[in-house]
Design a protein around this motif. Structure first.
Motif, PDB file in Angstrom:
ATOM      1  N   GLN A   1       0.810  -1.216   0.000  1.00 27.76           N
ATOM      2  CA  GLN A   1       0.000   0.000   0.000  1.00 27.76           C
ATOM      3  C   GLN A   1       0.843   1.266   0.000  1.00 27.76           C
ATOM      4  O   GLN A   1       0.345   2.344  -0.316  1.00 27.76           O
ATOM      5  CB  GLN A   1      -0.944   0.000   1.207  1.00 27.76           C
ATOM      6  N   ALA A   2       2.116   1.190   0.351  1.00 32.19           N
ATOM      7  CA  ALA A   2       2.988   2.367   0.356  1.00 32.19           C
ATOM      8  C   ALA A   2       3.167   2.913  -1.069  1.00 32.19           C
ATOM      9  O   ALA A   2       2.973   2.176  -2.042  1.00 32.19           O
ATOM     10  CB  ALA A   2       4.342   1.984   0.953  1.00 32.19           C
ATOM     11  N   PRO A   3       3.507   4.190  -1.207  1.00 36.38           N
ATOM     12  CA  PRO A   3       3.867   5.151  -0.157  1.00 36.38           C
ATOM     13  C   PRO A   3       2.639   5.871   0.414  1.00 36.38           C
ATOM     14  O   PRO A   3       1.676   6.132  -0.304  1.00 36.38           O
ATOM     15  CB  PRO A   3       4.775   6.136  -0.886  1.00 36.38           C
ATOM     16  N   PHE A   4       2.704   6.205   1.693  1.00 30.85           N
ATOM     17  CA  PHE A   4       1.604   6.863   2.393  1.00 30.85           C
ATOM     18  C   PHE A   4       1.820   8.370   2.423  1.00 30.85           C
ATOM     19  O   PHE A   4       2.955   8.840   2.504  1.00 30.85           O
ATOM     20  CB  PHE A   4       1.512   6.336   3.826  1.00 30.85           C
ATOM     21  N   ASP A   5       0.711   9.108   2.379  1.00 33.72           N
ATOM     22  CA  ASP A   5       0.847  10.556   2.541  1.00 33.72           C
ATOM     23  C   ASP A   5       0.518  11.003   3.963  1.00 33.72           C
ATOM     24  O   ASP A   5       0.733  12.163   4.314  1.00 33.72           O
ATOM     25  CB  ASP A   5       0.026  11.329   1.505  1.00 33.72           C
ATOM     26  N   LEU A   6      -0.004  10.087   4.799  1.00 37.13           N
ATOM     27  CA  LEU A   6      -0.142  10.338   6.234  1.00 37.13           C
ATOM     28  C   LEU A   6       0.188   9.045   6.974  1.00 37.13           C
ATOM     29  O   LEU A   6      -0.390   7.993   6.685  1.00 37.13           O
ATOM     30  CB  LEU A   6      -1.563  10.790   6.600  1.00 37.13           C
ATOM     31  N   LEU A   7       1.115   9.140   7.923  1.00 36.92           N
ATOM     32  CA  LEU A   7       1.464   8.000   8.763  1.00 36.92           C
ATOM     33  C   LEU A   7       1.323   8.447  10.218  1.00 36.92           C
ATOM     34  O   LEU A   7       1.843   9.502  10.603  1.00 36.92           O
ATOM     35  CB  LEU A   7       2.888   7.518   8.479  1.00 36.92           C
ATOM     36  N   ILE A   8       0.597   7.669  11.009  1.00 40.46           N
ATOM     37  CA  ILE A   8       0.374   7.974  12.421  1.00 40.46           C
ATOM     38  C   ILE A   8       1.073   6.903  13.246  1.00 40.46           C
ATOM     39  O   ILE A   8       0.895   5.713  12.993  1.00 40.46           O
ATOM     40  CB  ILE A   8      -1.134   7.972  12.755  1.00 40.46           C
ATOM     41  N   ALA A   9       1.842   7.322  14.246  1.00 38.36           N
ATOM     42  CA  ALA A   9       2.540   6.362  15.095  1.00 38.36           C
ATOM     43  C   ALA A   9       2.477   6.840  16.537  1.00 38.36           C
ATOM     44  O   ALA A   9       3.225   7.734  16.940  1.00 38.36           O
ATOM     45  CB  ALA A   9       3.989   6.193  14.657  1.00 38.36           C
ATOM     46  N   ASN A  10       1.564   6.270  17.297  1.00 39.23           N
ATOM     47  CA  ASN A  10       1.436   6.564  18.722  1.00 39.23           C
ATOM     48  C   ASN A  10       2.017   5.379  19.478  1.00 39.23           C
ATOM     49  O   ASN A  10       1.309   4.456  19.859  1.00 39.23           O
ATOM     50  CB  ASN A  10      -0.034   6.791  19.090  1.00 39.23           C
ATOM     51  N   ILE A  11       3.336   5.399  19.631  1.00 47.91           N
ATOM     52  CA  ILE A  11       4.001   4.269  20.294  1.00 47.91           C
ATOM     53  C   ILE A  11       4.882   4.818  21.416  1.00 47.91           C
ATOM     54  O   ILE A  11       4.368   5.458  22.324  1.00 47.91           O
ATOM     55  CB  ILE A  11       4.745   3.372  19.283  1.00 47.91           C
ATOM     56  N   LEU A  12       6.177   4.606  21.414  1.00 48.07           N
ATOM     57  CA  LEU A  12       7.077   5.111  22.437  1.00 48.07           C
ATOM     58  C   LEU A  12       8.291   5.737  21.768  1.00 48.07           C
ATOM     59  O   LEU A  12       8.586   5.464  20.595  1.00 48.07           O
ATOM     60  CB  LEU A  12       7.517   3.975  23.367  1.00 48.07           C
ATOM     61  N   ALA A  13       9.018   6.580  22.529  1.00 45.45           N
ATOM     62  CA  ALA A  13      10.119   7.337  21.931  1.00 45.45           C
ATOM     63  C   ALA A  13      11.205   6.436  21.351  1.00 45.45           C
ATOM     64  O   ALA A  13      11.680   6.676  20.231  1.00 45.45           O
ATOM     65  CB  ALA A  13      10.723   8.278  22.969  1.00 45.45           C
ATOM     66  N   GLY A  14      11.592   5.401  22.088  1.00 44.27           N
ATOM     67  CA  GLY A  14      12.646   4.512  21.593  1.00 44.27           C
ATOM     68  C   GLY A  14      12.299   3.877  20.264  1.00 44.27           C
ATOM     69  O   GLY A  14      13.079   3.968  19.299  1.00 44.27           O
ATOM     70  N   PRO A  15      11.137   3.225  20.156  1.00 43.92           N
ATOM     71  CA  PRO A  15      10.741   2.664  18.866  1.00 43.92           C
ATOM     72  C   PRO A  15      10.587   3.724  17.776  1.00 43.92           C
ATOM     73  O   PRO A  15      10.909   3.455  16.610  1.00 43.92           O
ATOM     74  CB  PRO A  15       9.407   1.985  19.176  1.00 43.92           C
ATOM     75  N   LEU A  16      10.097   4.911  18.121  1.00 48.33           N
ATOM     76  CA  LEU A  16       9.969   5.959  17.098  1.00 48.33           C
ATOM     77  C   LEU A  16      11.330   6.298  16.503  1.00 48.33           C
ATOM     78  O   LEU A  16      11.478   6.418  15.285  1.00 48.33           O
ATOM     79  CB  LEU A  16       9.334   7.216  17.705  1.00 48.33           C
TER      80      LEU A  16
END
Length: 304
Positions: A230-245
């Motif tokens: 499905q990529a490429p995305f024009d919006l990606l949301i990532a609500n995880i943790l700082a280390g993984p980000l």
């Protein structure tokens, strides 16, 4: 919640203990130490006395008598809270009990509620019913609230997205909100935890969202065939943790389009600089910023 995850009323126990507001915010986020238990406890945080805003109470609901290891882990998360109170709940549904504390939320155009609060929903609201479950993201943590507010803000400012990915989807709430704001967009929801994806599918059914309208994927970050397809995305949301980000910055950059927006959450204010530097290395700079408590929500944009 499917039948295989539903505890029997006779096996329900509650562990109650006091803590500070800061401890409550940390405990009701993603806590790896608790995720090690199978199943992890369901946690409910509440403020018993508004006149004492730093004095909070946590109630942990579990199946069967809590183990010494679980009690010890909970005590380390709130070291000043004293000895927890442990009690068996007779003839009670612990999920329903916990939902009673999850008051409805109005965040921009969104209204998030449980079945226990399905009345009195404003007519102009985009409503979602999200139950307490084994997946993160009922909307009550400040990171989820902030992401909903950021999505609402971007749409009001004229942003238009056609291909959206929610990485670390949890309950699916942010994917559902994206679909409501940009109904013509392709939506993908992914999570490393298969249980979260199962919960997302159940929540889609509860909210009348067609099964084929959101692609679901179990993925470690963005490493899954469905995401590559499905990529490429024009919006990606990532609500995880700082280390993984920070660790995922290069792989996120690889699956977004020129001019794309990334919403990042789950980081503390003290971690913001390191996260921004990781993404700046791939041409992503601040587009918008919100903050809820100690939790910044960042919208970054790649140059066209």
């Amino acid at each position: 919640m499917s039948a295989e995850w539903q505890p029997q009323a006779s096996e329900s126990w509650k562990i109650s203990f006091t803590c500070t507001k800061q401890e409550a915010e940390a405990i009701t986020g993603e806590v790896p130490a608790l995720e090690a238990f199978d199943p992890p406890p369901l946690l409910v945080a509440n403020e018993p006395d508004p006149a004492r805003p730093d004095d909070w109470r946590i109630e942990a609901y579990v199946e069967g008598p809590p183990s010494d290891a679980l009690i010890a882990t909970l005590k380390t998360l709130a070291p000043g809270g004293g000895e927890p109170v442990i009690e068996r709940i007779e003839d009670a549904d612990w999920v329903t009990i916990s939902q009673a504390y999850l008051e409805p939320l109005r965040i921009g155009r969104f209204h998030v509620h449980t079945a226990a609060h399905s009345d009195g929903i404003p007519a102009d609201a985009i409503r979602f019913q999200i139950e307490a479950s084994r997946a993160f993201g009922t909307g009550h943590h400040e990171t989820t609230t902030g992401c909903l507010e950021m999505l609402d803000r971007l749409e009001r400012e004229g942003a238009d997205f056609a291909n959206i990915a929610d990485i670390g989807a949890g309950t699916g709430l942010l994917a559902f909100a994206s679909r409501a704001l940009w109904p013509r967009a392709q939506i993908l929801a992914a999570d490393i935890d298969p249980i979260s994806i199962a919960v997302t599918a159940e929540n889609m059914a509860v909210n009348g969202i067609p099964a084929d309208s959101i692609t679901l994927a179990v993925a470690d970050g963005v490493a899954a065939p469905a995401i590559a397809d499905q990529a490429p995305f024009d919006l990606l949301i990532a609500n995880i943790l700082a280390g993984p980000l920070i660790a995922l910055a290069p792989s996120f950059a690889a699956v977004i389009a020129p001019g794309a927006t990334i919403i990042l959450a789950g980081l503390l204010a003290t971690q913001e600089r390191a996260v921004l530097e990781a993404f700046a290395a791939y041409g992503l700079d601040i587009r918008a910023r919100l903050q809820h408590g100690d939790w910044p929500i960042l919208a970054l944009r790649r140059a066209p």
